[in-house]
Design an enzyme around this catalytic site. Structure first.
Site, PDB file in Angstrom:
ATOM      1  N   TYR A   1       0.811  -1.212   0.000  1.00 31.39           N
ATOM      2  CA  TYR A   1       0.000   0.000   0.000  1.00 31.39           C
ATOM      3  C   TYR A   1       0.850   1.270   0.000  1.00 31.39           C
ATOM      4  CZ  TYR A   1      -4.548  -2.197   0.858  1.00 31.39           C
ATOM      5  OH  TYR A   1      -5.714  -2.901   0.745  1.00 31.39           O
TER       6      TYR A   1
ATOM      7  N   LYS B   1       3.786 -15.313   2.833  1.00 28.55           N
ATOM      8  CA  LYS B   1       4.029 -16.078   1.599  1.00 28.55           C
ATOM      9  C   LYS B   1       5.533 -16.329   1.543  1.00 28.55           C
ATOM     10  CE  LYS B   1       2.596 -17.916  -2.302  1.00 28.55           C
ATOM     11  NZ  LYS B   1       1.765 -19.146  -2.325  1.00 28.55           N
TER      12      LYS B   1
ATOM     13  N   ASP C   1      -2.235 -18.432   0.963  1.00 25.63           N
ATOM     14  CA  ASP C   1      -3.219 -19.153   0.138  1.00 25.63           C
ATOM     15  C   ASP C   1      -3.893 -20.250   0.959  1.00 25.63           C
ATOM     16  OD1 ASP C   1      -0.716 -20.354   0.183  1.00 25.63           O
ATOM     17  OD2 ASP C   1      -0.743 -20.981  -1.918  1.00 25.63           O
TER      18      ASP C   1
ATOM     19  N   ASP D   1      -5.987  -7.175   4.214  1.00 16.15           N
ATOM     20  CA  ASP D   1      -7.137  -6.574   3.537  1.00 16.15           C
ATOM     21  C   ASP D   1      -8.028  -7.669   2.966  1.00 16.15           C
ATOM     22  OD1 ASP D   1      -8.753  -4.570   2.287  1.00 16.15           O
ATOM     23  OD2 ASP D   1      -7.754  -5.053   0.391  1.00 16.15           O
TER      24      ASP D   1
ATOM     25  N   ASP E   1     -11.857  -9.380   4.644  1.00 17.75           N
ATOM     26  CA  ASP E   1     -13.154  -9.456   3.956  1.00 17.75           C
ATOM     27  C   ASP E   1     -13.674 -10.887   3.966  1.00 17.75           C
ATOM     28  OD1 ASP E   1     -13.107  -6.738   3.315  1.00 17.75           O
ATOM     29  OD2 ASP E   1     -13.816  -7.083   1.262  1.00 17.75           O
TER      30      ASP E   1
HETATM   31  C1  IPM Z   1     -10.241  -1.566   3.998  1.00 18.04           C
HETATM   32  C2  IPM Z   1     -10.536  -0.991   2.647  1.00 18.04           C
HETATM   33  C3  IPM Z   1      -9.397  -0.046   2.258  1.00 18.04           C
HETATM   34  C4  IPM Z   1      -8.122  -0.854   2.245  1.00 18.04           C
HETATM   35  C5  IPM Z   1      -9.610   0.699   0.917  1.00 18.04           C
HETATM   36  C6  IPM Z   1     -10.890   1.498   0.931  1.00 18.04           C
HETATM   37  C7  IPM Z   1      -8.434   1.550   0.551  1.00 18.04           C
HETATM   38  O1  IPM Z   1     -10.699  -2.004   1.719  1.00 18.04           O
HETATM   39  O2  IPM Z   1     -10.140  -0.781   4.973  1.00 18.04           O
HETATM   40  O3  IPM Z   1     -10.114  -2.787   4.100  1.00 18.04           O
HETATM   41  O4  IPM Z   1      -7.824  -1.525   1.250  1.00 18.04           O
HETATM   42  O5  IPM Z   1      -7.404  -0.838   3.242  1.00 18.04           O
HETATM   43 MG    MG Z   2     -10.653  -3.952   2.536  1.00 22.60          MG
END
Ligand code: IPM
Ligand code: MG
Length: 362
Positions: free
Chosen positions: A146, A195, A227, A251, A255
């Site tokens: 990032y 990884k 993975d 990240d 999710d």
């Molecule tokens: C998160 C989001 C952010 C990230 C985006 C919006 C830049 O997906 O906080 O997980 O990737 O960190």
């Molecule tokens: Mg995210």
């Protein structure tokens, strides 16, 4: 006590979920005798529309001066919003990355917990769910891909884009320490995800994490390739307590972890620096498609406010009361659309906030 909270409502569903979190905080205030002073700050698309940039220096200074930051969500529809016609460093997300960096919020804590009441919303089979699961992702937030050097060049008519993944040992050590500290208060297991079969940065990650582990003899450390971790999260999420990982892997895995709990609309997050200061935001995005329709689930933001009470303000009892109110509302069958199942009571964003606020008690 009095607390100064910088509030970044942001874009999409941000303003409506923040409104509900404030409603709950105010109820906490009147019940326990605290006053929360809010200062509204602009970031993301909302800031672009007013200031032409997603984050101003003034906003950074004001956020720093507060006791904590409570955030909704930022960003719009990437294919239709004019914000995405702007150069990448002027888009909404650039504001979020910049504030994380400027406030040195290197430790992102994302709990993923399956509520008994929400088992029906969990996409996993019953035998995998078992008694449920309760894990925390500790994501490094100010390094890695990032924030590495990036760029796009053209040579002989061929476009080449580059992003770099850099970590130094200090950055790895400080996030690892946080993960072991949290594990010490939980089930005493850290799964460090990398990884290392391919990346140098992961090999350094593993080495440093092993050094840190020596200071925590009562905590079990295991290493897992990213993975495999993605697979294990849906095969057997119960095996995890604290997952420690770098920015990009965190990240993606957060999710995934949120989805196995039934809805990303439930998951809170805290981004912390070396002090008590933190930025608290739901793990989900700005959902522009449902913005302003009273459809968004405010629970992730309300639980993020609870994390703020606990981590930044040391108000454990107050944080407990918010979490208990959320559980009670779910047990009584109230559901926003994202977690609705047959036989439940469907409510909108506002009513969900009302029901939770009503149940805050000492
Ligand atoms: C998160 C989001 C952010 C990230 C985006 C919006 C830049 O997906 O906080 O997980 O990737 O960190
Ligand atoms: Mg995210």
């Amino acid at each position: 006590m009095e607390f100064h909270v910088a509030v970044i409502a942001g874009d999409g569903i941000g303003p409506e979920i923040i409104r509900e979190a404030r409603k709950v905080l105010d109820k906490v205030g009147s019940t326990f005798g605290h006053t929360f002073h809010y200062e509204d700050l602009l970031m993301g698309g909302a800031s672009i529309d007013v200031n032409g940039v997603p984050l101003t220096d003034e906003t950074i200074e004001r956020a720093k001066a507060a006791d904590a930051v409570l955030m909704g969500s930022i960003g719009g529809n990437t294919s239709t919003s004019p914000w995405y016609q702007l150069p990448p460093n002027l888009r909404p997300e650039a504001g979020l990355l910049k504030i994380r960096k400027e406030l040195k919020l290197f430790a992102n804590v994302r709990p993923a917990y399956l509520y008994e009441e929400l088992k029906a919303a969990c996409p996993l089979r019953d035998e995998i769910i078992g008694d449920g699961f309760d894990l925390v992702i500790m994501r490094e937030l100010t390094g890695g891909l990032y924030f590495g050097e990036r760029g796009t060049t053209e040579e002989n008519g061929v476009l080449t884009a580059k992003d770099t993944l850099t970590y130094n040992e200090n950055e790895i050590r400080r996030i690892a320490v946080r993960a072991f500290d949290i594990a010490g208060k939980r089930r005493k297991k850290v799964t460090s995800v990398d990884k290392a079969n391919v990346l140098d940065s992961s090999r350094l990650w593993r080495k440093v994490v092993e050094e840190v582990a020596k200071d925590y003899p009562d905590i079990t450390l295991e290493h897992m390739l990213v993975d495999n971790c993605a697979m294990q999260l849906v095969r057997d999420p119960k095996q995890f307590d604290v997952i420690l990982t770098e920015n990009m892997f965190g990240d993606i895995l957060s999710d995934e972890a949120s989805m196995v709990t039934g809805s990303i609309g439930m998951l809170s997050s805290a981004s912390l620096n070396e002090t008590k200061f933190g930025l608290y935001e739901p793990s989900h995005g700005s959902a522009p498609d449902i913005a302003g329709q009273d459809l968004a689930n405010p629970i992730a933001t309300i639980l993020s406010a609870a994390m703020m009470l606990r981590y930044s303000f040391d108000l454990d009892q107050e944080a407990d009361s918010v979490e208990a109110a959320v559980k009670q509302v779910l047990a009584e069958g109230y559901r926003t659309g994202d977690i609705y199942s047959n036989g439940c009571i469907k409510v909108g964003t506002t009513q969900m906030g009302d029901e939770i606020a009503k149940r805050i008690q000492k």
